[in-house]
Design an enzyme around this catalytic site. Structure first.
Site, PDB file in Angstrom:
ATOM      1  N   ARG A 249       0.833  -1.211   0.000  1.00  0.00           N
ATOM      2  CA  ARG A 249       0.000   0.000   0.000  1.00  0.00           C
ATOM      3  C   ARG A 249       0.868   1.260   0.000  1.00  0.00           C
ATOM      4  NH1 ARG A 249      -2.921   2.350   4.787  1.00  0.00           N
ATOM      5  NH2 ARG A 249      -4.239   3.988   3.930  1.00  0.00           N
TER       6      ARG A 249
ATOM      7  N   HIS B 108       0.541   4.018  -2.862  1.00  0.00           N
ATOM      8  CA  HIS B 108       0.083   5.377  -2.581  1.00  0.00           C
ATOM      9  C   HIS B 108       1.175   6.419  -2.833  1.00  0.00           C
ATOM     10  CE1 HIS B 108      -3.893   4.769  -0.261  1.00  0.00           C
ATOM     11  NE2 HIS B 108      -3.672   3.731  -1.043  1.00  0.00           N
TER      12      HIS B 108
ATOM     13  N   TRP C 169     -10.390  -8.394   2.163  1.00  0.00           N
ATOM     14  CA  TRP C 169     -11.098  -8.682   0.915  1.00  0.00           C
ATOM     15  C   TRP C 169     -11.154 -10.188   0.630  1.00  0.00           C
ATOM     16  CZ3 TRP C 169      -7.958  -4.380   1.393  1.00  0.00           C
ATOM     17  CH2 TRP C 169      -8.483  -3.143   0.997  1.00  0.00           C
TER      18      TRP C 169
END
Length: 274
Positions: free
Chosen positions: A36, A40, A184
């Site tokens: 991540r 990002h 998820w």
């Protein structure tokens, strides 16, 4: 100045892989949050203004550091500090992107093409125009048109967009960061095409809670965000969801290409390209 070789960067990658296991943190691994961070740090690029991207490691500075979309990434940056201390010659911009690459491979994903040479902006001389504004990263509450706006701004196609979102096979959401809650997939520390399979095969229902709108399976063990659901509601996107659910090798190849492209956005190198 010492010229660094591929072997030097490989040693950094090995040291990153060695610290991924962390009992007590999320699902026992810092791998997903490192992915991540790389994502990002790179996903702020704007191809029209040629601003943003991983070069400069500008997430160290406000307003990027305090962007709500980056909540929790201070932990990822802190996890990499011992690696930076051991290899002080590597830039943060290279370290953060290599962290994502090393984590993906260590968690069973494909090898991502990665080239060093990013430099760090100096906090004493960085200009406000060199730090991307808030609002360039995807908003999980939005649908297909917003997702396209964000990724088209960076120069990605629909197929590349779906491939990149396959990274949601990893990690989980946190109520104290994004406001959402849950993983998820059933294997949030293993890179796979399970995200696409679950999107198509699971009966998703809206979660009954006081938090933001999200979807869960009937047992409330896994979840999807409104932006994830856009991939099955939009026909152009759905064809690639179906392709990747059916063929893991095609997904891995497409993801490696798209993620490698993401990490390169806005990178300006001198003549010392490895």
């Amino acid at each position: 100045m010492t010229t660094r070789t591929a072997a030097d960067y490989q040693k950094v990658a090995q040291d990153i892989a060695a610290i991924l296991d962390k009992p007590g943190y999320d699902d026992g691994s810092i791998g997903p949050v490192l992915v991540r961070l790389a994502w990002h740090a790179s996903g702020t690029y704007d191809r029209k203004t040629k601003t943003g991207g991983s070069d400069g490691a500008t997430m160290r500075f406000k307003p990027e550091a305090t962007d709500g979309a980056n909540a929790g990434l201070e932990h990822a940056r802190a996890f990499l500090e011992p690696i930076k201390a051991k290899h002080p010659w590597i830039s943060y911009a290279d370290l953060w992107t290599l962290g994502g690459v090393a984590a993906i491979e260590a968690m069973g994903g494909p090898r991502i093409p990665w080239t060093p040479g990013r430099t760090d902006k100096d906090e004493r001389t960085v200009k406000a125009t060199e730090i991307p504004p808030n609002g360039r990263l995807p908003d999980a509450a939005q649908g297909a048109s917003h997702v396209r706006d964000v990724f088209y701004r960076m120069g990605f196609t629909d197929r590349e967009i779906v491939a990149l979102l396959g990274a949601h096979s990893l990690g989980r959401c946190h109520t104290d960061r994004s406001g959402y809650d849950g993983p998820w997939t059933y294997t949030p520390t293993r890179f796979s095409n399970q995200y696409f399979k679950l999107l198509l095969s699971t009966k998703w229902v809206e979660k009954k809670w006081d938090g933001p709108k999200q979807f869960v399976d009937e047992d409330d063990e896994i979840m999807m965000l409104p932006a994830d659901m856009a991939f099955v509601l939009d026909g152009e996107f759905k064809q690639y969801v179906e392709l990747y659910a059916k063929d893991k090798d095609i997904f891995f190849a497409d993801f490696a290409s798209a993620f490698g492209k993401l990490l390169e956005l806005g990178v300006k190198r001198g003549k010392t390209k490895l």
